[in-house]
Design a protein around this motif. Structure first.
Motif, PDB file in Angstrom:
ATOM      1  N   LYS A  81       0.849  -1.185   0.095  1.00 11.77           N
ATOM      2  CA  LYS A  81       0.358  -0.225   0.175  1.00 11.77           C
ATOM      3  C   LYS A  81       0.872   1.298   0.026  1.00 11.77           C
ATOM      4  CE  LYS A  81      -3.673  -2.124  -0.523  1.00 11.77           C
ATOM      5  NZ  LYS A  81      -3.163  -3.242  -0.924  1.00 11.77           N
ATOM      6  N   ILE A  82       2.047   1.208   0.699  1.00  8.49           N
ATOM      7  CA  ILE A  82       2.818   2.514   0.588  1.00  8.49           C
ATOM      8  C   ILE A  82       3.581   2.733  -0.706  1.00  8.49           C
ATOM      9  CG2 ILE A  82       4.882   1.132   1.201  1.00  8.49           C
ATOM     10  CD1 ILE A  82       4.120   4.732   2.200  1.00  8.49           C
ATOM     11  N   SER A  83       3.649   1.744  -1.605  1.00  6.45           N
ATOM     12  CA  SER A  83       4.085   1.858  -2.901  1.00  6.45           C
ATOM     13  C   SER A  83       2.949   2.416  -3.678  1.00  6.45           C
ATOM     14  CB  SER A  83       4.365   0.633  -3.693  1.00  6.45           C
ATOM     15  OG  SER A  83       5.556  -0.010  -2.906  1.00  6.45           O
ATOM     16  N   VAL A  84       1.674   2.148  -3.674  1.00  8.27           N
ATOM     17  CA  VAL A  84       0.513   2.588  -4.215  1.00  8.27           C
ATOM     18  C   VAL A  84       0.439   4.187  -3.958  1.00  8.27           C
ATOM     19  CG1 VAL A  84      -1.986   2.652  -4.400  1.00  8.27           C
ATOM     20  CG2 VAL A  84      -0.585   0.399  -4.118  1.00  8.27           C
ATOM     21  N   GLY A  90       2.628  11.239  -4.887  1.00  7.91           N
ATOM     22  CA  GLY A  90       3.862  12.060  -5.473  1.00  7.91           C
ATOM     23  C   GLY A  90       5.160  12.229  -4.483  1.00  7.91           C
ATOM     24  N   THR A  91       4.700  12.582  -3.285  1.00  7.76           N
ATOM     25  CA  THR A  91       5.802  12.903  -2.289  1.00  7.76           C
ATOM     26  C   THR A  91       5.904  11.827  -1.136  1.00  7.76           C
ATOM     27  OG1 THR A  91       4.683  14.328  -0.951  1.00  7.76           O
ATOM     28  CG2 THR A  91       5.921  15.526  -2.872  1.00  7.76           C
ATOM     29  N   GLU A  92       7.088  11.685  -0.577  1.00  7.23           N
ATOM     30  CA  GLU A  92       6.970  10.545   0.463  1.00  7.23           C
ATOM     31  C   GLU A  92       6.340  11.171   1.598  1.00  7.23           C
ATOM     32  OE1 GLU A  92       8.381   7.046   2.100  1.00  7.23           O
ATOM     33  OE2 GLU A  92       8.500   7.663  -0.066  1.00  7.23           O
ATOM     34  N   GLU A  93       6.196  12.480   2.031  1.00  6.81           N
ATOM     35  CA  GLU A  93       5.520  12.862   3.127  1.00  6.81           C
ATOM     36  C   GLU A  93       3.848  12.651   2.951  1.00  6.81           C
ATOM     37  OE1 GLU A  93       4.345  17.049   5.304  1.00  6.81           O
ATOM     38  OE2 GLU A  93       5.778  17.061   3.689  1.00  6.81           O
ATOM     39  N   LEU A  94       3.519  12.976   1.641  1.00 10.32           N
ATOM     40  CA  LEU A  94       2.198  12.875   1.463  1.00 10.32           C
ATOM     41  C   LEU A  94       1.738  11.264   1.383  1.00 10.32           C
ATOM     42  CD1 LEU A  94       1.168  15.370  -1.342  1.00 10.32           C
ATOM     43  CD2 LEU A  94       0.601  15.292   1.237  1.00 10.32           C
TER      44      LEU A  94
END
Length: 254
Positions: A81-84, A90-94
């Motif tokens: 899910k984190i990959s999705v 678009g950004t790691e934070e979001l």
């Protein structure tokens, strides 16, 4: 000289025969099973949890953006899910904010009693283990969500091992990492071709094939249909995971 070569060939043949006999004894002894959609019926909770998470990040239901993002979630069922969320936001934070919101929402839905075992799944796992096979349950969810599902079903200890992407270096399906982690951690088989992978999504099929599993079984109780499962490498397509023990007995000639 020729006699020495003959002896070498004979010794090599003996070693090959030993390896083949060892493989026969462990054939299909490692079973790597997906959870949601394969062994666990969650009634569309992934989509519901995503909608809650997306709303917290300002994605309004009914908008084109919401529709496109939800379709991507459907298309990538089985992926970490984190990959999705990295792809969607678009950004790691979001992505991490979305993932945290998703895991929280999914956990709330699980705690609300909205999941159940796929009919026959528990009995199938128990049968596989009774037959001497090692069973590993895998998921694209985070560990906290996987444990919430196992607790809700009373499945802690049902399988020999449970794995999430973080347990395999962080990469979930369609990468082969969780299957290979199961292979390495359990030591259940000497040859990765003696691994059986089963799941309900195209990504489950890709993961199993990329890992080199000899049997990659799709099931029709989850996200994807027969055509998608076949197209992504299924060696067998079953109506349900409940049919897996009988398949393996037929394959072994038992």
């Amino acid at each position: 000289m020729s006699t020495d070569r003959t002896r070498d060939r004979d010794r090599t043949g003996d070693r090959t025969g030993d390896r083949d006999r060892d493989r026969d004894r462990t054939r299909d002894n490692l079973i790597v099973l997906d959870m949601a959609g394969t062994t666990v019926a969650d009634g569309g909770l992934v989509e519901r949890a995503f909608e809650r998470a997306a709303g917290r990040l300002g994605v309004e239901p009914g908008t084109a953006d919401h529709t496109a993002k939800l379709q991507y979630v459907r298309d990538t069922m089985g992926e970490s899910k984190i990959s999705v969320f990295r792809h969607l936001f678009g950004t790691e934070e979001l992505a991490r904010r979305a993932n945290s919101a998703f895991e929280e929402a999914y956990g709330e839905l699980v705690d609300g009693g909205l999941i159940a075992p796929v009919p026959g799944a528990r009995a199938a796992i128990e049968k596989l283990r009774a037959d001497g096979r090692t069973v590993v349950l895998t998921t694209g969810f985070a560990r906290v969500t996987q444990d919430a599902i196992l607790d809700a079903l009373g499945w802690q200890g049902l399988a020999d091992l449970t794995l999430c992407p973080a347990d395999a270096g962080g990469r979930g399906r369609p990468y082969p990492d969780m299957v290979l982690a199961a292979f390495l951690r359990t030591g259940a088989v000497a040859d990765v071709r003696d691994t059986v992978v089963a799941g309900d999504t195209a990504y489950d099929m890709l993961s199993g094939r990329r890992a080199g599993a000899g049997t990659v079984a799709g099931v029709l109780t989850g996200a994807h249909g027969r055509e998608a499962l076949d197209a992504h490498g299924a060696t067998h397509v079953l109506d349900s995971i409940a049919d897996l023990p009988a398949l393996l007995e037929r394959e072994s000639g038992a």
